[in-house]
Design a protein around this motif. Structure first.
Motif, PDB file in Angstrom:
ATOM      1  N   UNK A   1       7.936   5.351   1.315  1.00  0.00           N
ATOM      2  CA  UNK A   1       8.185   5.766   2.706  1.00  0.00           C
ATOM      3  C   UNK A   1       9.397   5.014   3.251  1.00  0.00           C
TER       4      UNK A   1
ATOM      5  N   UNK B   1       6.856   0.235   2.031  1.00  0.00           N
ATOM      6  CA  UNK B   1       5.572   0.933   2.062  1.00  0.00           C
ATOM      7  C   UNK B   1       5.644   2.286   1.348  1.00  0.00           C
ATOM      8  N   UNK B   2       4.546   2.642   0.723  1.00  0.00           N
ATOM      9  CA  UNK B   2       4.453   3.983   0.146  1.00  0.00           C
ATOM     10  C   UNK B   2       3.743   4.898   1.138  1.00  0.00           C
TER      11      UNK B   2
ATOM     12  N   UNK C   1       0.207   4.097   1.089  1.00  0.00           N
ATOM     13  CA  UNK C   1      -0.114   2.941   1.938  1.00  0.00           C
ATOM     14  C   UNK C   1      -0.482   3.391   3.344  1.00  0.00           C
ATOM     15  N   UNK C   2       0.362   4.240   3.891  1.00  0.00           N
ATOM     16  CA  UNK C   2       0.180   4.546   5.308  1.00  0.00           C
ATOM     17  C   UNK C   2      -0.694   5.769   5.573  1.00  0.00           C
ATOM     18  N   UNK C   3      -0.871   6.632   4.567  1.00  0.00           N
ATOM     19  CA  UNK C   3      -1.612   7.860   4.885  1.00  0.00           C
ATOM     20  C   UNK C   3      -2.805   8.175   3.995  1.00  0.00           C
TER      21      UNK C   3
ATOM     22  N   UNK D   1      -5.643   6.673   3.551  1.00  0.00           N
ATOM     23  CA  UNK D   1      -6.927   6.522   4.241  1.00  0.00           C
ATOM     24  C   UNK D   1      -7.172   7.703   5.190  1.00  0.00           C
TER      25      UNK D   1
ATOM     26  N   UNK E   1     -10.405  10.159   5.166  1.00  0.00           N
ATOM     27  CA  UNK E   1     -11.330  10.238   6.295  1.00  0.00           C
ATOM     28  C   UNK E   1     -11.332  11.616   6.943  1.00  0.00           C
ATOM     29  N   UNK E   2     -10.156  12.170   7.122  1.00  0.00           N
ATOM     30  CA  UNK E   2     -10.120  13.490   7.752  1.00  0.00           C
ATOM     31  C   UNK E   2     -10.752  14.530   6.832  1.00  0.00           C
TER      32      UNK E   2
END
Lengths: 1006, 1006
Positions: A183, A187-188, A191-193, A195, A199-200
């Motif tokens: 990203x 960060x990849x 890493x940021x998305x 989770x 969850x969604x």
């Protein structure tokens, strides 16, 4: 890949690129949207005449694409980069490709393709034509020319370009899992998305509360309505978006049935339409203030008025006597079927045109690739043949007065032909003498006549679906971007779609000489050839076939090649180079239908089968371009197919948690129709009907058991993940899951069979149990939905009842099964949750027979024959077919001219008599009567025995002499009414022989 | 302004700038949020220990900021650019200022200020300390050090920087209306967003369906709860955001009352807290994987362990005998009150420290500006004075054995002092002979002792609100960014907050020499002076006062200057330059309270009054910096104030559609408290109570009428737009609107008065009707809310009942109105919708008297005097005050020592006797009895007449001799019980004289 841009840099680069091009940089919308299209910066701004060029990121939320973060490609939220260019700048594809270059993509290293993909959004009342853009088989962009939004025609048309940012980042970074996308430097994407994906997905697929979401939907809809009533366009649009997202979540929870979907879509479309109209009205009231804003212009479009003056027609004197003519229509990538269609139309129209123009030539060749349609006429003469036209004038007598001076009639005639009266000749025409004008027409130069005709030629090409793109307003399959008109080395200009034909053509995209100025016609072919472009469709097909076969051989695969696929692929490339790709053998555990479906339908890959017909872990794809960098292209394609297979595997894995039988209760969550209950209720009816008609159709005890079991399970796969994803595999998935669950093969097969045939020309059920379940299913749908007033009207047929009726009768004909539609409609009616009125049953019956009629007519049977048979046997399609075939043969025979009048006479004399008479033998007074009666009685028993039209007509044929004699010698209408009635009774018996077979009075000539 | 960046370029520049600095570029959230803070990229990511640096645009939706697109500044949607730096990089302010430069802002041309602005979000359970950043008086950025989110303490602290993009664009483009901002080269902000402003404003303010929104809120909340129960953090957060937005719309529709607000905030906070905890737990379970990611580091922070070795202590030998000491604590901008507080603490602590260290010096000066606290000690000696310490050891007798050898006691004592026994001396101490040790201590060098003390000095400064910022974990008002320690020209290093003091200081921001290495202490003052920095607070104040006065004179305004404002402004600048600004005279039509409120409270401007006290269309602001580019600074400030006034005018304009009286029914939409009904119900009660107590308090007929009318209207302004916006003007707005509506002046005045005093020390009601309405309002709140169990507990006092009770008693004291709290509480109880129990009434009474007690104690009255009077007169605060004053004087008099014992004796002997006796004159047998009784009876009538403590004690004083004689000569406890009771009866009469005045048994010494 070193120094490849990270995700955020890609976004920033695209922002810069499009800002430079004049786009306004906009922001993502503050609502969960499925696509950037729903952002008002697209949905509303494409409406009305004002220019608008915009670019923005849109994090797009599509709940049913959620894969818990496990799939390398599919995400419940992905990032789009959205461009709107309004109006079309003339070179949007080129701008787009430049933007890819700005991202550091070396276009020559890849296989970039514009693959037909038309878009419509039922909820937005919007549609457009365009493509998916593929980078090495991977869809990285949607490219659409918007034709309509909110139910309103768009003028001008907007170009929508939607980048799939993850796909682009993967390709640029050379990794093929979203989690590994860089990203930024630290960060990849994972890493940021990651989770959020997990969850969604859990929320959307498992936890969202259906009742509450339905309530939300209702509230949002009411607020949208309220806002619209107050003229508040944007607040209304916001709530429509909320409706749409809520609908998507409900859908992902599997809570929306077919009817509900239709209804909700209808309501959203209605709201969208009102919003769109309100927006346009609002802008109009403001006087469309942005009309003064500048537009982005890639290439100049000529306005109508300036066309003439800008055309530089070749001077006649320069033209050689004969030369080759070349006309090229340069287009953006045509869909495969449209290319096919255009070539076939041109073949016909070019020949006609040239003939009509009285131009001599050696040969007409029609050539084409996805990016060009070309007409090549060898040795065309530059001048029409001269001709003499003869016009008949007034009779000689009336042409001259007594003094020999021409009358006003003669003078007027001569003047009308541009002649003097003395040039008129007297000639005998049709036995009378007339004045005649002979007009000698000198052949015109093609420079005077061709341009107009060439314009007409192009304008005359028609497509099933065509589109507008610029203010010329013309419609074509895809935008025309250049025109070539060359006669030898001379330009042959003509105008179309705001363009003027000249000598500039284009080669393969990304080649070093993409634009090229032709010296002459010959130069064209050497130019194309130098670019690897094969413009002859047949030649190209053979080349591809050879390449594919060679690669198949190389892995010892069967070299049988799917002809349809070959034809399609042939129409997708200009410069074909086949290449071999591989996928992980583990995927071979998936059902072959899934694998093949993905390869052929989605990717247009040729699958590879071994000599035993088993699928192999290879595929062949045909790139557009030469054989450089094939490794990169192959790598990309492999990653795509792996991801698609992984997707299917994911669903199967999910589905393995439940047996088919355990899913049946879940069918309650799918509404079939509000009046007809859930899919579970329907499934129960199909089961009940199946058991009933199994007995009627005389199935064996074993087949009955199989049919019942299959009927029980046949709809369960509708609530599997795999079917939710690949709807076309319903039934097939059921088959595989049934086997997985330990069902026997016949049952599994019957589950698949009950959907067959899936479309016209599709394969038929292999087993009788499958046939029966299919009959039950289709009849239930037809009867139930007719009762629910959902009969098809016009183009509306949301439940596919036409398809159902066609499948029903086709299966009966195919399996030659006798059936009584009337009886079974009544039977099925008794299972419906609400009463089905006789009228509704009749309407349903008529509808099915109507489909049967169409099938028979399309098969080429005479309409009167079809009508005659259906009038008596419509309720039994299989028998009806036999009858039509038999009757069809009889009416073609010579004997028919004696048979038919004889029989007709019997019918005609009796048909208006409502009373049915009985033969009283004691009243037979003439031999002819007795003979005929004996013959009739014998014939009746023969006909009754076989029940065929053949038997019936054969008997009539044998009866003809007796009938004739009877009529010759016997006066039917005797004064003695008893005798009369006895004679009529004999004739009524003859007439009645066709009962249940055909109503011959419907035949021509009756 | 030519070549100023357009809106989208500003965004792209900020993205580039922060990406360069290592921030991840994130996208706006897909939900309507009030601020970028609510994006999970902030709200969740600031939790836990992992580093996180991010930047993104956030279109922020704040329904109640909607102005229909008419206000130049205020928008229902504005664009934020949000930065999170976690942990603090050490130089976030500098990074921020560089980003402004990257946008093309020449910082030297403007007045850039960091103005205290602390942030908290009740709905998110979050707070932080920081500033608004002002550009020429205009807030362009929020800058916050996050201390807590979701109720969780943040470690590390995150720096949040939130740019207001419209404000920045306006400043850069030099226009001051959002509609005119250039978005790109072709479109303005107004082009693309004006319609949205209009429509959403209409929707939010007028059309949104309240019932449906409430339903939505409930559904969202339930889904959030569901998600949390399943551990789904992000879905839960999404629904909390939806709750929050829905709440905001309801609020904008005026549908949320105080209690509902509290309740909804509480519920949202609870959900946010659960979300935050779940997020942290999730990350912890993953092992906080981002701990390995790099952080942004502007300046190196020393770890605790390395502090010692890095300190470079000055060598003793180099120090001069005396020199000036300079200690400077360089900070980010301190809030005005904190600066004041720090200076006063330092004044005390520095003096103490230096004294305790036995260091000689000439003078201690404590200096300070918002960015520095400095201690300057003139001619400090570099070495402590020597000293001799004398320690007492064991008695001589026990110190030596019979052989004269030292005992172990002596040896141990000597050893403990580092001496040999022979160094010990015998001395007579307290009459006994002891061994004594005299220890001569040589004064230490300050290099040995000062560093530790300086650290303690800084650590010893405390603030009401302090914050953490880096991993040193220390708390201060705002981050400390540098430390100076200089002794003459020698560095005097000490450590604090991860910093080591040295010779590097900083000057004025943006000056050419912002960082400066000091040669010596003297150099410091010349450096500051060269920068225009006035570090002496008093001197600076005088300079400002002079500048302001001069400018006021220049426009012929009064030169009276608000002292509080002057003090505040003095603490906001280092290098003050006052400047004059003007605003449009038309704004003078607004109520002066509104104008002055905006100028003083929001902008810290000095308003200008003409000699008649009328407001003029000028203001004075004091910039931080020199007098260059004052025109630019003035222009910016003028635009700001114009916009703010336009905002107020907008509201008044809206409000003019309705008369106050017509608004009363709208009060139904404001809930006062669920158990107590709407504000309209409350308003009705206030009216009823007012009418009742008007009579009791003896108002004139005219005043009664005024009070009743005012009571009717007094709450109506709560539903006006102006009050919704400027809550602190409730009542005042009512006054103006009442006059506008044609009410008479006394009524209008009473409406404003009923809120007075607004805070401790505020002005009191000017009119008796206003007083009475205020009493009725406050008593109604107190009684009602006590009955509703909303009595204040701990720090919780959502309805401000403390304030109400204090205002109630202060008014009564101020107006010297007699009142019977007990009776009126009972009266008010009878008006409440539900029964108020005796216990609740008592609790309410006790609470009010408790506040009265505190007021009196704070006024400095002796606690025992206060208790004594309140015990008898608590129900009548005004009388109680008189009583406390009178009794307070008596107890200080010399005579008191005779009066009090005499009276006490009477009380003590009778107080345990529960029976009350009657004097029977026939039983008086001694003169002393008779004399005393006569005296008592006369006194009682005098006391009853005046009812004052003065009268009472004066009478007692006169009675003392008789009392004394009585006790000297009369035996009270006579054997004859009748005689005894008669005597006791006299004494009971004396005791009873204090009834209703004071309970003297509560006085000290009783």
């Amino acid at each position: 890949m070193l120094n490849s841009p990270d995700f955020q840099t890609i976004i920033m680069s695209l922002q810069s690129f499009w800002a430079e091009e004049g786009c306004l940089i906009w922001q993502p919308y503050y609502s969960q949207v499925g696509a950037g299209t729903m952002n008002p910066a697209t949905f509303l701004r494409v409406l009305g005449p004002e220019p608008w060029n915009v670019a923005y990121v849109e994090p797009s939320v599509r709940p049913d694409d959620g894969r818990y973060g496990d799939n390398p490609y599919r995400l419940q939220q992905h990032y789009q980069f959205q461009i709107i260019l309004k109006p079309d700048p003339g070179n949007p594809q080129e701008l787009y490709l430049q933007s890819l270059q700005a991202l550091g993509i070396d276009l020559q290293e890849h296989d970039i393709r514009f693959v037909e993909d038309n878009w419509d959004s039922p909820a937005l009342g919007a549609w457009g034509l365009g493509w998916e853009v593929w980078l090495d088989g991977q869809e990285i962009t949607q490219f659409t020319y918007f034709q309509q939004a909110g139910g309103i025609n768009l003028e001008p048309v907007s170009v929508e370009i939607t980048y799939g940012l993850e796909r682009i980042a993967m390709a640029l970074q050379g990794n093929y899992n979203f989690r590994n996308i860089q990203w930024n430097q630290y960060f990849t994407y994972g890493d940021v998305n990651y989770q959020a994906e997990r969850e969604h997905s859990i929320y959307y697929f498992e936890e969202a509360d259906i009742d509450r979401l339905r309530e939300m939907y209702g509230l949002f809809e009411k607020e949208a309505d309220l806002a619209l009533n107050k003229g508040l366009v944007l607040p209304a649009h916001d709530y429509i978006l909320k409706c749409s997202h809520t609908f998507n979540v409900l859908d992902t929870r599997g809570a929306v049935g077919v009817t509900e979907r239709q209804a909700l879509f209808g309501r959203m479309r209605d709201l969208s339409h009102r919003t769109a109209e309100a927006y346009v009205a609002q802008r109009e009231k403001l006087g469309f203030p942005w009309l003064e804003k500048p537009t982005i212009r890639g290439r100049k479009i000529k306005s109508k008025s300036s066309e003439e003056e800008q055309m530089n027609l070749p001077s006649e004197v320069n033209l050689p006597e004969t030369a080759d003519l070349l006309v090229e229509i340069g287009t953006e990538e045509l869909p495969a079927a449209d290319l096919e269609e255009a070539l076939s139309q041109l073949k016909k129209s070019v020949q006609e045109t040239i003939n009509n123009l009285r131009l001599s030539f050696d040969e007409v060749r029609i050539l084409g690739t996805p990016r060009r349609l070309a007409v090549h006429i060898r040795s065309l003469s530059s001048r029409q043949d001269d001709q003499t036209l003869v016009f008949k004038g007034p009779p000689s007598k009336q042409s001259f007065d007594k003094d020999g001076n021409p009358t006003s009639a003669a003078i007027g005639f001569a003047r009308s032909k541009g002649l003097d009266t003395k040039d008129l000749i007297k000639k005998i025409v049709d036995g009378g003498e007339y004045l005649v004008a002979e007009v000698h027409e000198k052949g015109q130069s093609i420079s005077d006549i061709l341009p107009e005709k060439l314009t007409e030629l192009v304008a005359g090409i028609h497509f099933t679906k065509s589109m507008r793109w610029n203010e010329s307003g013309v419609a074509f399959s895809r935008p025309i971007r250049w025109l070539v008109g060359l006669f030898g080395s001379t330009e042959m200009p003509f105008n179309y779609a705001g363009l003027t034909a000249g000598r500039a053509t284009r080669g393969l995209r990304f080649s070093s000489a993409e634009e090229y100025s032709l010296k002459n016609v010959k130069d064209y072919f050497s130019f194309l050839s130098s670019q690897g472009i094969i413009d002859d469709s047949d030649e190209r097909k053979q080349i591809i076939k050879g390449q594919v076969a060679k690669l198949l051989s190389s892995v010892k695969a069967s070299t049988d090649i799917d002809k349809n696929l070959l034809s399609e692929v042939n129409n997708l490339v200009e410069a074909p180079t086949a290449l071999l790709g591989n996928f992980d053998r583990s995927h071979l555990e998936l059902p072959p239908e899934v694998l093949v479906g993905v390869m052929k339908k989605h990717q247009r890959y040729f699958p590879a089968y071994d000599k035993e017909g088993k699928l192999m872990a290879h595929f062949i794809t045909v790139r557009n371009g030469d054989d450089r960098h094939l490794d990169i292209v192959a790598r990309g394609n492999e990653e795509v197919i792996q991801a698609r297979f992984a997707d299917a595997a994911f669903f199967m894995h999910e589905d393995n948690h439940h047996k088919l039988e355990d899913l049946i209760p879940k069918l309650d969550s799918l509404t079939f129709h509000p009046k007809l209950g859930s899919m579970r209720a329907k499934s129960k009816r199909v089961y009940d009907i199946t058991r009933k008609i199994s007995a009627d159709l005389g199935l064996s005890a074993k087949d009955k058991k199989v049919a019942a079991r299959a009927a029980l399970l046949c709809k369960a796969d509708l609530v599997t993940n795999l079917v939710a994803e690949m709807t076309s595999l319903q039934g097939t998935v059921g088959k595989y899951y049934a086997l997985r669950d330990g069902e026997d093969l016949p049952t599994a097969q019957a589950i698949e069979d009950h959907y067959l045939p899936r479309q016209a020309g599709g394969i038929y059920p292999k087993s009788k149990p499958g046939l029966v379940v299919g009959l039950a299913d289709r009849l239930d749908s037809l009867v139930g939905l007719f009762a629910a007033d959902m009969s098809p009207t016009g183009t509306k047929d949301p439940f596919g009842l036409r398809r159902a009726a066609i499948g029903l009768v086709q299966n009966l004909m195919q399996w030659k099964v006798d059936f009584d539609l009337r009886k079974d409609i009544e039977l099925v009616s008794s299972f419906q949750p609400a009463a089905v009125s006789p009228d509704q049953q009749q309407a349903c019956f008529n509808f099915i027979v109507g489909r049967l009629r169409n099938i028979l007519l399309e098969e080429g049977y005479r309409y009167d024959v079809v009508n005659a048979v259906l009038a008596e046997q419509g309720a039994n399609p299989s028998a009806a077919l036999t009858g039509v075939v038999e009757l069809g043969k009889w009416v073609e025979k010579d004997e028919w001219s004696t048979i038919f009048p004889a029989f007709s006479r019997c019918v005609r004399i009796t048909r208006d008599i409502s009373k049915s008479f009985k033969v009283k033998p004691e009243k037979l007074i003439m031999d002819e009567e007795r003979t005929l009666l004996a013959r009739v009685e014998k014939a009746a028993s023969v006909i009754a025995e076989t029940g065929s039209i053949d038997a019936f007509i054969t008997q009539i044929e044998q009866m003809v002499p007796d009938i004739d004699k009877f009529f010759d010698n016997v006066l039917v209408i005797d004064k003695d009414s008893a005798i009369k009635e006895n004679r009529l009774a004999i004739l009524q018996k003859i007439s009645a022989m066709s009962n249940g077979l055909a109503d011959l009075s419907l035949l021509e000539g009756f």
